[in-house]
Structures are given as structure tokens and as C-alpha cells.
Scaffold this motif. Structure first.
Motif, PDB file in Angstrom:
ATOM      1  N   ALA A  92       0.934  -1.200   0.013  1.00  0.00           N
ATOM      2  CA  ALA A  92       0.321   0.014  -0.292  1.00  0.00           C
ATOM      3  C   ALA A  92       1.041   1.195  -0.331  1.00  0.00           C
ATOM      4  O   ALA A  92       1.649   1.277   1.144  1.00  0.00           O
ATOM      5  CB  ALA A  92      -0.778  -0.013   0.761  1.00  0.00           C
ATOM      6  N   GLY A  93       0.750   1.491  -1.052  1.00  0.00           N
ATOM      7  CA  GLY A  93       1.798   3.418  -1.271  1.00  0.00           C
ATOM      8  C   GLY A  93       3.414   2.622  -1.763  1.00  0.00           C
ATOM      9  O   GLY A  93       4.157   3.031  -1.373  1.00  0.00           O
ATOM     10  N   CYS A  94       2.753   1.744  -2.912  1.00  0.00           N
ATOM     11  CA  CYS A  94       3.796   1.256  -3.377  1.00  0.00           C
ATOM     12  C   CYS A  94       5.231   2.399  -3.876  1.00  0.00           C
ATOM     13  O   CYS A  94       6.129   1.944  -4.596  1.00  0.00           O
ATOM     14  CB  CYS A  94       4.024   0.098  -4.593  1.00  0.00           C
ATOM     15  SG  CYS A  94       2.799   1.030  -6.449  1.00  0.00           S
ATOM     16  N   ALA A 139      -4.551   3.841  -6.827  1.00  0.00           N
ATOM     17  CA  ALA A 139      -5.364   4.108  -6.221  1.00  0.00           C
ATOM     18  C   ALA A 139      -4.895   4.207  -5.382  1.00  0.00           C
ATOM     19  O   ALA A 139      -4.155   5.566  -4.774  1.00  0.00           O
ATOM     20  CB  ALA A 139      -6.045   2.682  -6.502  1.00  0.00           C
ATOM     21  N   SER A 140      -6.292   5.044  -4.414  1.00  0.00           N
ATOM     22  CA  SER A 140      -6.434   5.586  -2.891  1.00  0.00           C
ATOM     23  C   SER A 140      -6.169   4.776  -1.751  1.00  0.00           C
ATOM     24  O   SER A 140      -6.951   3.574  -2.085  1.00  0.00           O
ATOM     25  CB  SER A 140      -7.820   6.413  -3.092  1.00  0.00           C
ATOM     26  OG  SER A 140      -7.673   7.244  -1.789  1.00  0.00           O
ATOM     27  N   LEU A 141      -5.160   4.868  -0.928  1.00  0.00           N
ATOM     28  CA  LEU A 141      -4.743   4.222   0.293  1.00  0.00           C
ATOM     29  C   LEU A 141      -6.507   4.202   0.721  1.00  0.00           C
ATOM     30  O   LEU A 141      -6.426   3.582   2.080  1.00  0.00           O
ATOM     31  CB  LEU A 141      -3.956   4.233   1.393  1.00  0.00           C
ATOM     32  CG  LEU A 141      -2.461   3.916   0.371  1.00  0.00           C
ATOM     33  CD1 LEU A 141      -1.694   3.860   1.399  1.00  0.00           C
ATOM     34  CD2 LEU A 141      -2.700   2.989  -1.241  1.00  0.00           C
ATOM     35  N   VAL A 157       4.868   1.423   3.306  1.00  0.00           N
ATOM     36  CA  VAL A 157       6.568   2.648   3.816  1.00  0.00           C
ATOM     37  C   VAL A 157       6.097   3.640   3.667  1.00  0.00           C
ATOM     38  O   VAL A 157       6.175   4.283   3.190  1.00  0.00           O
ATOM     39  CB  VAL A 157       7.614   1.468   3.086  1.00  0.00           C
ATOM     40  CG1 VAL A 157       8.629   2.032   3.194  1.00  0.00           C
ATOM     41  CG2 VAL A 157       7.808  -0.126   3.269  1.00  0.00           C
ATOM     42  N   PHE A 158       5.967   4.223   4.596  1.00  0.00           N
ATOM     43  CA  PHE A 158       5.718   5.988   5.370  1.00  0.00           C
ATOM     44  C   PHE A 158       4.515   6.564   3.901  1.00  0.00           C
ATOM     45  O   PHE A 158       4.365   7.841   3.264  1.00  0.00           O
ATOM     46  CB  PHE A 158       7.246   6.979   4.408  1.00  0.00           C
ATOM     47  CG  PHE A 158       7.993   6.535   4.932  1.00  0.00           C
ATOM     48  CD1 PHE A 158       8.142   6.136   6.580  1.00  0.00           C
ATOM     49  CD2 PHE A 158       9.676   6.703   5.300  1.00  0.00           C
ATOM     50  CE1 PHE A 158       9.003   5.884   7.453  1.00  0.00           C
ATOM     51  CE2 PHE A 158      10.449   6.926   5.412  1.00  0.00           C
ATOM     52  CZ  PHE A 158      10.820   6.067   7.305  1.00  0.00           C
ATOM     53  N   ALA A 159       3.858   5.450   3.643  1.00  0.00           N
ATOM     54  CA  ALA A 159       2.597   6.511   2.768  1.00  0.00           C
ATOM     55  C   ALA A 159       1.950   6.504   3.966  1.00  0.00           C
ATOM     56  O   ALA A 159       1.471   6.031   5.219  1.00  0.00           O
ATOM     57  CB  ALA A 159       1.897   4.721   2.281  1.00  0.00           C
ATOM     58  N   VAL A 180       8.054   2.914   9.580  1.00  0.00           N
ATOM     59  CA  VAL A 180       8.014   4.248  10.463  1.00  0.00           C
ATOM     60  C   VAL A 180       9.038   5.161  10.571  1.00  0.00           C
ATOM     61  O   VAL A 180      10.347   4.063  10.719  1.00  0.00           O
ATOM     62  CB  VAL A 180       7.532   4.450  11.816  1.00  0.00           C
ATOM     63  CG1 VAL A 180       5.768   4.483  11.331  1.00  0.00           C
ATOM     64  CG2 VAL A 180       7.587   3.675  12.674  1.00  0.00           C
ATOM     65  N   PRO A 181       9.499   6.304   9.874  1.00  0.00           N
ATOM     66  CA  PRO A 181      11.151   6.277  11.317  1.00  0.00           C
ATOM     67  C   PRO A 181      11.731   6.526  12.323  1.00  0.00           C
ATOM     68  O   PRO A 181      10.427   7.015  13.650  1.00  0.00           O
ATOM     69  CB  PRO A 181      11.822   8.320  10.619  1.00  0.00           C
ATOM     70  CG  PRO A 181       9.655   8.656  10.369  1.00  0.00           C
ATOM     71  CD  PRO A 181       9.201   7.398   9.918  1.00  0.00           C
ATOM     72  N   GLY A 182      12.681   6.533  12.672  1.00  0.00           N
ATOM     73  CA  GLY A 182      13.339   6.118  13.863  1.00  0.00           C
ATOM     74  C   GLY A 182      13.509   7.254  14.210  1.00  0.00           C
ATOM     75  O   GLY A 182      13.316   9.049  13.498  1.00  0.00           O
ATOM     76  N   ALA A 183      13.632   7.201  15.342  1.00  0.00           N
ATOM     77  CA  ALA A 183      14.173   9.116  16.093  1.00  0.00           C
ATOM     78  C   ALA A 183      15.258   9.690  16.009  1.00  0.00           C
ATOM     79  O   ALA A 183      14.879  10.971  15.438  1.00  0.00           O
ATOM     80  CB  ALA A 183      13.983   8.365  18.241  1.00  0.00           C
TER      81      ALA A 183
END
Length: 271
Positions: A92-94, A139-141, A157-159, A180-183
Motif C-alpha cells: 500500500a503506497g508502493c 488508486a487511493s489508500l 512504507v512511509f505512506a 515509520v522513521p526512527g528517532a
């Protein structure tokens, strides 16, 4: 197995010649590159939604340098862990397919299949043109053109994270993997861009209908060489849109950027 369904009526889509068609007569042409456009006009909140061609090209430049290979490989490893034989993966969000292609290799080894969706036509066109054997759709997620209970593993991934839709398309017991991004992800870049760089928040979010299985982290330091690659990385981030002119100029003056990178993969199972 085709998991796409008709965005107009929800019926299953079948491939016929150069189009996907449903039992109610709705038809969607398959582009020369191999993807299909399943984004209704009413779901397009911009004339050209999603990433532009320039953004997609920049991301391909950066990713081709191998800087994020460790993230791609870890996502593929996690997907393989939870994917059953003959399983179905939905990315999703490729985007341009960098991660999707690695998922496909794992699924293929288990006689499974992979589908990728993204709201950017430019990203999906690039993905479908380069990676074969994967079903790609624009397409829309928020309105996935996928049947209920059709995917064994869903990756994001970040979508945008749309838990209700992800729950709907996952099979009972199916697994959702969110990146998700780490600290301190890209902290070295932030030190150049901002006078007071900040760490990203890290927290485990609960989602209704899902059991949290845990967090897998990938962390390393990278050296990005060349202004083109540095600019490409910058354009992939949200900082590109919220950094002042001076910060951007400082970054663009560099020929080498050293920074920490860290992805956290949050894993959930549908109850």
C-alpha cells in the motif's frame, strides 16, 4: 490471484485482453507498461495527485545508490516470515516499486502474488515499467480497490496509514507491516537544515482490530556522495516542503552528507 475489484461497483475484476472488466460491464484499460488506473475522478483531490514525475525520478536516483537496501531487505524478510504458501501481498503506497520488487521475490518463492497501489500515476507507471509479474494500480489508500479479506500481508512504507481499510482487505490472521522513521532517522541532514534539529517521536500505536506483534529496527550510518543524490534524498522527505531557504542552501552546498538512518517496522496481526 487478482485482488483488485471494480472501484465503481465493488465486483471482482478479471483480465480480458488489454483490460480489466467486472461482471457489471465496467472496464479499465491496462496501460502499455502493465498497470491499471483504478482511481475514480471523485477521489482525485488534485488534478495530478501524489508524487510528481520529478519526485519519482529523484527517488529512483537515490534508491539506486543502495543507501536504503538494508530497509528493503528487512521488509522482505519480515514479509517472508508471515506470508503463507500461495499467499497474497499488498504493498500500500508502493511508489516506484523499490520495496515491492523485493516482496515479489519472496512471494514468488512461495507460489504467491504481489499487488502494489499508489495514488501517483508517475510512480505506478515507473514501477510497472521496470518490475514485471506484479499487479500495479493507481488508486487511493483511503478507498482501496481490493476485495475484502483478500491479502495475507499488507505493507506500508512511509505512506498514509488507513487502519480501517487495511483491516478490511486483510484476511483474518493477516499481518500488517508499517514502516515509520526512527528517532534519529536522517538526523545528520537535520543538523544541516535546522539550527535546532529534533528527534522523531517513537511510540507504539494501537489499532482497533489488530494485535501488536512487535517492532523490528534497522539502523546504520550512510555517506551520501554527490549533490544529485543529496538533493534526491532531500526531495523524498517532508523537510523539503518545510525548510527555509537558508537551510536548503546549506544542504545544497554539500558534496558529501553523513547521516544516521533508521526505520522501525511495526508489525500487527488482524484479530
Amino acid at each position: 490471484m487478482m485482488i483488485f475489484c471494480c472501484p465503481a461497483c465493488g465486483s471482482a475484476l478479471e483480465r480480458e485482453d488489454r483490460a480489466l472488466r467486472c461482471a457489471n460491464g465496467h472496464s479499465y484499460d491496462i496501460a502499455r507498461q502493465g498497470y491499471v488506473h483504478l482511481l475514480p475522478v471523485k477521489q482525485m483531490h488534485a488534478k495530478i495527485p501524489g508524487d510528481t514525475k520529478q519526485m519519482v525520478d529523484a527517488r529512483r536516483v537515490f534508491l539506486s545508490g543502495g543507501y536504503y537496501d538494508a530497509f528493503r531487505d528487512k521488509l522482505a524478510e519480515l514479509t517472508d516470515k508471515y506470508l503463507p504458501e500461495n499467499g497474497v501481498v499488498l504493498d500500500a503506497g508502493c511508489g516506484e516499486g523499490f520495496y515491492t520488487s523485493a516482496l515479489y521475490e519472496k512471494a514468488k518463492a512461495k507460489n504467491g502474488s504481489v499487488s502494489g497501489v499508489d495514488i501517483s500515476k508517475f510512480a505506478v507507471k515507473a514501477a510497472a515499467g521496470k518490475y514485471k509479474g506484479i499487479d500495479f494500480a493507481v488508486a487511493s489508500l483511503f478507498h482501496l480497490p481490493c476485495a475484502e479479506n483478500s491479502a495475507d500481508v499488507l505493507t506500508d512504507v512511509f505512506a498514509p496509514i488507513v487502519p480501517e481499510e487495511f483491516f478490511r482487505v486483510l484476511k483474518p490472521g493477516g499481518v500488517m507491516i508499517l514502516a515509520v522513521p526512527g528517532a534519529r532517522h536522517l538526523y545528520g541532514m537535520k543538523e544541516v537544515l535546522y539550527k535546532e534539529p529534533y528527534e522523531n517521536e517513537e511510540h507504539d500505536t494501537a489499532y482497533d482490530g489488530f494485535e501488536y506483534l512487535g517492532r523490528a529496527c534497522v539502523q546504520k550510518f550512510i555517506t551520501v556522495n554527490g549533490q544529485e543524490s543529496i538533493e534526491a534524498l532531500f526531495s523524498m522527505t517532508p523537510y523539503y516542503w518545510k525548510t527555509d531557504v537558508e537551510g536548503g542552501e546549506r544542504l545544497r552546498a554539500l558534496d558529501v552528507l553523513e547521516t544516521e538512518i533508521k526505520f522501525d517496522f511495526l508489525v500487527y496481526r488482524k484479530k
